[in-house]
Design a protein around this motif. Sequence first.
Motif, PDB file in Angstrom:
ATOM      1  N   PHE A 121     -16.885  -3.747 -17.212  1.00 21.22           N
ATOM      2  CA  PHE A 121     -16.553  -2.169 -17.089  1.00 21.22           C
ATOM      3  C   PHE A 121     -17.253  -1.301 -17.663  1.00 21.22           C
ATOM      4  CE2 PHE A 121     -13.153   1.104 -17.378  1.00 21.22           C
ATOM      5  CZ  PHE A 121     -12.331   0.922 -16.141  1.00 21.22           C
ATOM      6  N   ASN A 122     -17.493  -0.041 -16.787  1.00 18.50           N
ATOM      7  CA  ASN A 122     -18.613   0.897 -17.247  1.00 18.50           C
ATOM      8  C   ASN A 122     -17.868   1.882 -18.102  1.00 18.50           C
ATOM      9  OD1 ASN A 122     -20.826   2.538 -17.560  1.00 18.50           O
ATOM     10  ND2 ASN A 122     -20.550   3.461 -15.670  1.00 18.50           N
ATOM     11  N   ILE A 123     -17.826   1.660 -19.285  1.00 22.05           N
ATOM     12  CA  ILE A 123     -16.774   2.768 -20.016  1.00 22.05           C
ATOM     13  C   ILE A 123     -17.561   4.116 -20.433  1.00 22.05           C
ATOM     14  CG2 ILE A 123     -15.755   2.749 -22.234  1.00 22.05           C
ATOM     15  CD1 ILE A 123     -15.410  -0.271 -22.129  1.00 22.05           C
ATOM     16  N   THR A 124     -16.748   5.098 -20.068  1.00 21.34           N
ATOM     17  CA  THR A 124     -17.349   6.292 -20.410  1.00 21.34           C
ATOM     18  C   THR A 124     -16.614   7.185 -21.378  1.00 21.34           C
ATOM     19  OG1 THR A 124     -16.061   7.351 -18.696  1.00 21.34           O
ATOM     20  CG2 THR A 124     -18.305   6.444 -18.238  1.00 21.34           C
ATOM     21  N   GLY A 125     -15.609   6.615 -21.701  1.00 23.51           N
ATOM     22  CA  GLY A 125     -14.569   7.315 -22.568  1.00 23.51           C
ATOM     23  C   GLY A 125     -13.269   6.570 -22.871  1.00 23.51           C
ATOM     24  N   HIS A 126     -12.678   7.064 -24.214  1.00 20.72           N
ATOM     25  CA  HIS A 126     -11.590   6.368 -24.401  1.00 20.72           C
ATOM     26  C   HIS A 126     -10.617   7.352 -25.324  1.00 20.72           C
ATOM     27  CE1 HIS A 126     -14.259   6.484 -28.098  1.00 20.72           C
ATOM     28  NE2 HIS A 126     -13.267   7.020 -28.591  1.00 20.72           N
ATOM     29  N   LYS A 127      -9.530   6.910 -25.390  1.00 23.48           N
ATOM     30  CA  LYS A 127      -8.522   7.385 -26.214  1.00 23.48           C
ATOM     31  C   LYS A 127      -7.792   6.615 -27.325  1.00 23.48           C
ATOM     32  CE  LYS A 127      -5.886   9.764 -23.680  1.00 23.48           C
ATOM     33  NZ  LYS A 127      -4.647  10.107 -22.660  1.00 23.48           N
TER      34      LYS A 127
ATOM     35  N   THR B  71      -1.429   8.916 -19.381  1.00 26.00           N
ATOM     36  CA  THR B  71      -2.494   8.731 -18.417  1.00 26.00           C
ATOM     37  C   THR B  71      -3.606   9.732 -18.411  1.00 26.00           C
ATOM     38  OG1 THR B  71      -1.217   9.989 -16.593  1.00 26.00           O
ATOM     39  CG2 THR B  71      -1.234   7.547 -16.603  1.00 26.00           C
ATOM     40  N   LEU B  72      -4.476   9.417 -17.770  1.00 24.49           N
ATOM     41  CA  LEU B  72      -5.810  10.371 -17.976  1.00 24.49           C
ATOM     42  C   LEU B  72      -5.493  11.848 -17.425  1.00 24.49           C
ATOM     43  CD1 LEU B  72      -8.777  10.411 -18.352  1.00 24.49           C
ATOM     44  CD2 LEU B  72      -9.150   9.588 -15.830  1.00 24.49           C
ATOM     45  N   MET B  92      -7.762  -0.567 -19.341  1.00 24.77           N
ATOM     46  CA  MET B  92      -9.016   0.376 -18.851  1.00 24.77           C
ATOM     47  C   MET B  92      -8.544   0.952 -17.599  1.00 24.77           C
ATOM     48  SD  MET B  92     -12.128  -2.340 -19.313  1.00 24.77           S
ATOM     49  CE  MET B  92     -11.454  -3.301 -18.646  1.00 24.77           C
ATOM     50  N   ILE B  93      -8.735   2.293 -17.712  1.00 28.06           N
ATOM     51  CA  ILE B  93      -8.266   3.075 -16.526  1.00 28.06           C
ATOM     52  C   ILE B  93      -9.408   3.709 -15.770  1.00 28.06           C
ATOM     53  CG2 ILE B  93      -6.932   5.134 -15.948  1.00 28.06           C
ATOM     54  CD1 ILE B  93      -5.440   4.888 -18.521  1.00 28.06           C
ATOM     55  N   CYS B  94      -9.583   3.344 -14.594  1.00 25.22           N
ATOM     56  CA  CYS B  94     -10.693   3.750 -13.635  1.00 25.22           C
ATOM     57  C   CYS B  94     -10.559   5.187 -13.454  1.00 25.22           C
ATOM     58  CB  CYS B  94     -10.820   2.705 -12.351  1.00 25.22           C
ATOM     59  SG  CYS B  94     -12.501   3.445 -11.370  1.00 25.22           S
ATOM     60  N   GLU B 129      -6.851   3.593 -25.210  1.00 23.18           N
ATOM     61  CA  GLU B 129      -7.221   3.272 -23.599  1.00 23.18           C
ATOM     62  C   GLU B 129      -8.466   3.686 -23.580  1.00 23.18           C
ATOM     63  OE1 GLU B 129      -4.574   6.253 -21.609  1.00 23.18           O
ATOM     64  OE2 GLU B 129      -2.739   5.287 -22.073  1.00 23.18           O
ATOM     65  N   LEU B 130      -9.245   2.827 -22.252  1.00 25.67           N
ATOM     66  CA  LEU B 130     -10.585   3.091 -22.269  1.00 25.67           C
ATOM     67  C   LEU B 130     -10.635   3.833 -20.536  1.00 25.67           C
ATOM     68  CD1 LEU B 130     -12.011  -0.173 -23.339  1.00 25.67           C
ATOM     69  CD2 LEU B 130     -12.227   1.834 -24.605  1.00 25.67           C
ATOM     70  N   TYR B 131     -11.584   4.810 -20.539  1.00 27.10           N
ATOM     71  CA  TYR B 131     -12.081   5.277 -19.312  1.00 27.10           C
ATOM     72  C   TYR B 131     -13.170   4.852 -18.730  1.00 27.10           C
ATOM     73  CZ  TYR B 131      -7.653   7.667 -20.625  1.00 27.10           C
ATOM     74  OH  TYR B 131      -6.524   8.014 -21.096  1.00 27.10           O
ATOM     75  N   GLY B 132     -13.258   4.713 -17.444  1.00 27.95           N
ATOM     76  CA  GLY B 132     -14.736   4.632 -16.813  1.00 27.95           C
ATOM     77  C   GLY B 132     -14.694   4.183 -15.362  1.00 27.95           C
ATOM     78  N   GLU B 133     -15.572   3.289 -15.032  1.00 28.14           N
ATOM     79  CA  GLU B 133     -15.802   3.082 -13.615  1.00 28.14           C
ATOM     80  C   GLU B 133     -15.599   1.311 -13.811  1.00 28.14           C
ATOM     81  OE1 GLU B 133     -18.681   4.800 -10.235  1.00 28.14           O
ATOM     82  OE2 GLU B 133     -19.397   3.473 -11.805  1.00 28.14           O
ATOM     83  N   CYS B 134     -14.557   1.004 -12.926  1.00 26.37           N
ATOM     84  CA  CYS B 134     -14.269  -0.213 -12.743  1.00 26.37           C
ATOM     85  C   CYS B 134     -15.284  -1.028 -11.730  1.00 26.37           C
ATOM     86  CB  CYS B 134     -12.852  -0.613 -11.930  1.00 26.37           C
ATOM     87  SG  CYS B 134     -12.782  -0.111 -10.438  1.00 26.37           S
TER      88      CYS B 134
END
Lengths: 143, 143
Positions: A121-127, B71-72, B92-94, B129-134
């Motif tokens: 997963f290409n992680i760009t941020g987090h909470k 959520t984001l 992980m949330i895309c 929570e992690l954010y990024g591109e799946c």
Amino acid sequence: MKDKIAEKLKGLRASKNRDDVICILQNSSTPVSVEDIYEKIKKTNNKISLSTVYRIIEKLVNLGIVHKVTTLDDNKALYEIIKDSHTHHHYMICVKCKKMIPIDDCPVKELEKIIADKTGFNITGHKFELYGECENCARKDKK
Amino acid sequence: MKDKIAEKLKGLRASKNRDDVICILQNSSTPVSVEDIYEKIKKTNNKISLSTVYRIIEKLVNLGIVHKVTTLDDNKALYEIIKDSHTHHHYMICVKCKKMIPIDDCPVKELEKIIADKTGFNITGHKFELYGECENCARKDKK
DNA sequence: TTGCGTGCAAACTTTTTGCATAAAG
DNA sequence: CTTTATGCAAAAAGTTTGCACGCAA
């Protein structure tokens, strides 16, 4: 730091309202709601409408200047300026008094790398938020 | 596991609606909104009103059976059944397709202990929570 | 029979949108 | 002059509440 923001705003028209919003975000140590921002600006005798604050915030989020923070049980969104990684941090939120207490540094960065490697997963941020009882409230409870 | 929930519900009256809500929460692999629950129950020919779902969810949250997930960029709350620590996990949330992908285990538990020791905060929960591109979306982008 | 659980409608809160106007470039 | 930014009001979206009624105990 400030220059970074200015850079991102390049191309947009000058706007006192936007400056005011950014100023408030920069001067608050914990995340603020749109309503908070609106009220603060009105107190300084500057007129602004709520929808303008919403629109400015939306723009700042899209530009990567601000990001949304969520709270435990509040239905309204909070926002904060995105600091550089040196000062980037998270909060402990007291479930009793709702105070948000900053945690030094960001303990998640290493975790993020490990998970990125493992999952692709290409992680760009987090909470990351902690909930519990702050020292003050714990003391009160004992009495 | 199920018995644990039954135990927490002890003292409350039997309610088909509550059972339905719990059933949906148990059978969904990612958090669901009140609206989601409402629609799913209605599709099974069982009548229920939105406010009833809200009231049931509120009760389940208070009983510690369910918890809120944020959520984001969505303004509505999502909920999920609280699993025992063995299966407790995060997402992980895309940022592109908004899909929520579970992360195995909970990597935050140790962090929590360290921070609790350091700060004296009595930590009872956390959000991570992690954010990024799946991978899917990353693949599409390259094309 | 008692009172919790429910449905419905209305109220409330937060956020978004349409449109006319003001201001920046 | 052209286009973005703004204010105001209305609409939308999400959530909460009041009240009367049904159903579990």
